[in-house]
Design a protein around this motif. Structure first.
Motif, PDB file in Angstrom:
ATOM      1  N   MET A  75       0.838  -1.189   0.000  1.00  0.00           N
ATOM      2  CA  MET A  75       0.000   0.000   0.000  1.00  0.00           C
ATOM      3  C   MET A  75       0.881   1.249   0.000  1.00  0.00           C
ATOM      4  O   MET A  75       1.783   1.385   0.807  1.00  0.00           O
ATOM      5  CB  MET A  75      -0.896  -0.012   1.244  1.00  0.00           C
ATOM      6  CG  MET A  75      -1.722   1.219   1.404  1.00  0.00           C
ATOM      7  SD  MET A  75      -2.709   1.097   2.915  1.00  0.00           S
ATOM      8  CE  MET A  75      -3.211   2.763   3.061  1.00  0.00           C
ATOM      9  N   ASN A  76       0.622   2.132  -0.920  1.00  0.00           N
ATOM     10  CA  ASN A  76       1.346   3.397  -0.969  1.00  0.00           C
ATOM     11  C   ASN A  76       0.661   4.419  -0.084  1.00  0.00           C
ATOM     12  O   ASN A  76      -0.537   4.643  -0.211  1.00  0.00           O
ATOM     13  CB  ASN A  76       1.395   3.935  -2.397  1.00  0.00           C
ATOM     14  CG  ASN A  76       2.658   3.539  -3.111  1.00  0.00           C
ATOM     15  OD1 ASN A  76       3.538   2.914  -2.533  1.00  0.00           O
ATOM     16  ND2 ASN A  76       2.751   3.893  -4.364  1.00  0.00           N
ATOM     17  N   LEU A  77       1.416   5.026   0.788  1.00  0.00           N
ATOM     18  CA  LEU A  77       0.886   6.072   1.648  1.00  0.00           C
ATOM     19  C   LEU A  77       1.099   7.398   0.948  1.00  0.00           C
ATOM     20  O   LEU A  77       2.228   7.822   0.741  1.00  0.00           O
ATOM     21  CB  LEU A  77       1.585   6.047   3.007  1.00  0.00           C
ATOM     22  CG  LEU A  77       1.407   4.752   3.796  1.00  0.00           C
ATOM     23  CD1 LEU A  77       2.262   4.771   5.044  1.00  0.00           C
ATOM     24  CD2 LEU A  77      -0.051   4.543   4.157  1.00  0.00           C
ATOM     25  N   GLU A  78       0.017   8.044   0.562  1.00  0.00           N
ATOM     26  CA  GLU A  78       0.088   9.273  -0.208  1.00  0.00           C
ATOM     27  C   GLU A  78      -0.718  10.376   0.462  1.00  0.00           C
ATOM     28  O   GLU A  78      -1.560  10.121   1.317  1.00  0.00           O
ATOM     29  CB  GLU A  78      -0.450   9.048  -1.627  1.00  0.00           C
ATOM     30  CG  GLU A  78       0.324   8.023  -2.427  1.00  0.00           C
ATOM     31  CD  GLU A  78       1.758   8.411  -2.717  1.00  0.00           C
ATOM     32  OE1 GLU A  78       2.069   9.616  -2.741  1.00  0.00           O
ATOM     33  OE2 GLU A  78       2.586   7.501  -2.912  1.00  0.00           O
ATOM     34  N   ARG A  79      -0.472  11.605   0.002  1.00  0.00           N
ATOM     35  CA  ARG A  79      -1.171  12.774   0.524  1.00  0.00           C
ATOM     36  C   ARG A  79      -2.688  12.557   0.452  1.00  0.00           C
ATOM     37  O   ARG A  79      -3.204  11.994  -0.483  1.00  0.00           O
ATOM     38  CB  ARG A  79      -0.780  14.008  -0.289  1.00  0.00           C
ATOM     39  CG  ARG A  79      -1.386  15.282   0.242  1.00  0.00           C
ATOM     40  CD  ARG A  79      -0.754  16.523  -0.343  1.00  0.00           C
ATOM     41  NE  ARG A  79      -0.294  16.413  -1.703  1.00  0.00           N
ATOM     42  CZ  ARG A  79      -0.737  17.175  -2.693  1.00  0.00           C
ATOM     43  NH1 ARG A  79      -1.646  18.081  -2.489  1.00  0.00           N
ATOM     44  NH2 ARG A  79      -0.237  17.029  -3.895  1.00  0.00           N
ATOM     45  N   ASN A  80      -3.374  13.013   1.499  1.00  0.00           N
ATOM     46  CA  ASN A  80      -4.826  12.958   1.654  1.00  0.00           C
ATOM     47  C   ASN A  80      -5.377  11.571   1.978  1.00  0.00           C
ATOM     48  O   ASN A  80      -6.577  11.399   2.032  1.00  0.00           O
ATOM     49  CB  ASN A  80      -5.551  13.543   0.437  1.00  0.00           C
ATOM     50  CG  ASN A  80      -5.240  15.006   0.243  1.00  0.00           C
ATOM     51  OD1 ASN A  80      -5.041  15.745   1.207  1.00  0.00           O
ATOM     52  ND2 ASN A  80      -5.154  15.428  -0.997  1.00  0.00           N
ATOM     53  N   HIS A  81      -4.508  10.583   2.203  1.00  0.00           N
ATOM     54  CA  HIS A  81      -4.961   9.271   2.648  1.00  0.00           C
ATOM     55  C   HIS A  81      -5.033   9.250   4.173  1.00  0.00           C
ATOM     56  O   HIS A  81      -4.315   9.989   4.846  1.00  0.00           O
ATOM     57  CB  HIS A  81      -4.007   8.174   2.197  1.00  0.00           C
ATOM     58  CG  HIS A  81      -4.092   7.862   0.740  1.00  0.00           C
ATOM     59  ND1 HIS A  81      -3.353   6.885   0.147  1.00  0.00           N
ATOM     60  CD2 HIS A  81      -4.844   8.403  -0.253  1.00  0.00           C
ATOM     61  CE1 HIS A  81      -3.620   6.832  -1.136  1.00  0.00           C
ATOM     62  NE2 HIS A  81      -4.520   7.750  -1.406  1.00  0.00           N
ATOM     63  N   LEU A  82      -5.900   8.394   4.690  1.00  0.00           N
ATOM     64  CA  LEU A  82      -5.964   8.169   6.134  1.00  0.00           C
ATOM     65  C   LEU A  82      -5.183   6.906   6.466  1.00  0.00           C
ATOM     66  O   LEU A  82      -5.222   5.932   5.717  1.00  0.00           O
ATOM     67  CB  LEU A  82      -7.414   7.999   6.597  1.00  0.00           C
ATOM     68  CG  LEU A  82      -8.258   9.261   6.685  1.00  0.00           C
ATOM     69  CD1 LEU A  82      -9.700   8.919   6.999  1.00  0.00           C
ATOM     70  CD2 LEU A  82      -7.711  10.224   7.721  1.00  0.00           C
ATOM     71  N   VAL A  83      -4.495   6.948   7.593  1.00  0.00           N
ATOM     72  CA  VAL A  83      -3.743   5.788   8.052  1.00  0.00           C
ATOM     73  C   VAL A  83      -4.037   5.596   9.540  1.00  0.00           C
ATOM     74  O   VAL A  83      -4.156   6.566  10.285  1.00  0.00           O
ATOM     75  CB  VAL A  83      -2.228   5.959   7.774  1.00  0.00           C
ATOM     76  CG1 VAL A  83      -1.653   7.149   8.491  1.00  0.00           C
ATOM     77  CG2 VAL A  83      -1.468   4.705   8.117  1.00  0.00           C
ATOM     78  N   ILE A 108      -2.669  12.056   6.062  1.00  0.00           N
ATOM     79  CA  ILE A 108      -1.353  12.368   5.520  1.00  0.00           C
ATOM     80  C   ILE A 108      -1.452  13.714   4.815  1.00  0.00           C
ATOM     81  O   ILE A 108      -2.115  13.839   3.787  1.00  0.00           O
ATOM     82  CB  ILE A 108      -0.870  11.277   4.552  1.00  0.00           C
ATOM     83  CG1 ILE A 108      -0.800   9.928   5.278  1.00  0.00           C
ATOM     84  CG2 ILE A 108       0.487  11.654   3.952  1.00  0.00           C
ATOM     85  CD1 ILE A 108      -0.513   8.743   4.374  1.00  0.00           C
ATOM     86  N   LEU A 109      -0.839  14.733   5.406  1.00  0.00           N
ATOM     87  CA  LEU A 109      -0.873  16.077   4.832  1.00  0.00           C
ATOM     88  C   LEU A 109       0.052  16.205   3.640  1.00  0.00           C
ATOM     89  O   LEU A 109      -0.245  16.916   2.678  1.00  0.00           O
ATOM     90  CB  LEU A 109      -0.496  17.113   5.890  1.00  0.00           C
ATOM     91  CG  LEU A 109      -1.428  17.208   7.097  1.00  0.00           C
ATOM     92  CD1 LEU A 109      -0.857  18.175   8.117  1.00  0.00           C
ATOM     93  CD2 LEU A 109      -2.818  17.629   6.660  1.00  0.00           C
ATOM     94  N   GLU A 110       1.199  15.515   3.713  1.00  0.00           N
ATOM     95  CA  GLU A 110       2.184  15.619   2.623  1.00  0.00           C
ATOM     96  C   GLU A 110       3.207  14.517   2.784  1.00  0.00           C
ATOM     97  O   GLU A 110       3.375  13.964   3.873  1.00  0.00           O
ATOM     98  CB  GLU A 110       2.882  16.989   2.677  1.00  0.00           C
ATOM     99  CG  GLU A 110       3.713  17.317   1.478  1.00  0.00           C
ATOM    100  CD  GLU A 110       2.927  17.345   0.186  1.00  0.00           C
ATOM    101  OE1 GLU A 110       3.037  16.359  -0.575  1.00  0.00           O
ATOM    102  OE2 GLU A 110       2.203  18.322  -0.066  1.00  0.00           O
ATOM    103  N   THR A 111       3.883  14.182   1.699  1.00  0.00           N
ATOM    104  CA  THR A 111       4.995  13.240   1.728  1.00  0.00           C
ATOM    105  C   THR A 111       6.165  13.858   0.965  1.00  0.00           C
ATOM    106  O   THR A 111       5.965  14.627   0.022  1.00  0.00           O
ATOM    107  CB  THR A 111       4.631  11.893   1.070  1.00  0.00           C
ATOM    108  OG1 THR A 111       4.386  12.101  -0.314  1.00  0.00           O
ATOM    109  CG2 THR A 111       3.424  11.250   1.728  1.00  0.00           C
ATOM    110  N   ILE A 112       7.363  13.531   1.405  1.00  0.00           N
ATOM    111  CA  ILE A 112       8.568  13.989   0.701  1.00  0.00           C
ATOM    112  C   ILE A 112       9.619  12.880   0.783  1.00  0.00           C
ATOM    113  O   ILE A 112       9.520  11.987   1.620  1.00  0.00           O
ATOM    114  CB  ILE A 112       9.157  15.291   1.293  1.00  0.00           C
ATOM    115  CG1 ILE A 112       9.517  15.113   2.771  1.00  0.00           C
ATOM    116  CG2 ILE A 112       8.240  16.471   1.071  1.00  0.00           C
ATOM    117  CD1 ILE A 112      10.317  16.267   3.350  1.00  0.00           C
ATOM    118  N   GLU A 113      10.620  12.990  -0.078  1.00  0.00           N
ATOM    119  CA  GLU A 113      11.766  12.092   0.004  1.00  0.00           C
ATOM    120  C   GLU A 113      13.029  12.932   0.092  1.00  0.00           C
ATOM    121  O   GLU A 113      13.249  13.824  -0.728  1.00  0.00           O
ATOM    122  CB  GLU A 113      11.833  11.169  -1.206  1.00  0.00           C
ATOM    123  CG  GLU A 113      12.890  10.110  -1.035  1.00  0.00           C
ATOM    124  CD  GLU A 113      12.794   8.979  -2.035  1.00  0.00           C
ATOM    125  OE1 GLU A 113      13.855   8.496  -2.438  1.00  0.00           O
ATOM    126  OE2 GLU A 113      11.665   8.601  -2.396  1.00  0.00           O
TER     127      GLU A 113
END
Length: 88
Positions: free
Chosen positions: A1-9, A19-24
């Motif tokens: 499962m990819n955890l991306e912006r706007n998903h609930l975890v 998830i407000l945002e993701t970065i690498e």
């Protein structure tokens, strides 16, 4: 499962987080999370491979937090500017 912006975890504390945002950064993927029931609770997590699974680890190191806060700020600022540009 990819955890991306706007998903609930759902984390091990049983609470839901948006998830407000993701970065690498430096080959590490970071997530900026907000507790769904208490939006003032904001947290930074990083993905870590645990066996064949990916887990989330809370970022507690102050220097690491400062570094990723700036990166999240820059990404979120750019996202807002792009959305504003679409509306203009």
């Amino acid at each position: 499962m990819n955890l991306e912006r706007n998903h609930l975890v759902k984390l091990t504390d049983g609470k839901l987080y948006l998830i407000l945002e993701t970065i690498e950064l430096n080959n590490v993927r970071y997530l900026y999370l907000m507790e769904q029931e208490n939006p003032l609770n904001l947290f930074f997590y990083k993905e870590e491979k645990i066996g064949n699974h990916v887990g989330l680890v809370l970022v507690t190191d102050t220097e690491e937090k400062e570094r990723i806060m700036k990166a999240f700020y820059d990404v979120m600022k750019k996202t807002l500017q792009e959305k504003k540009g679409i509306q203009d």
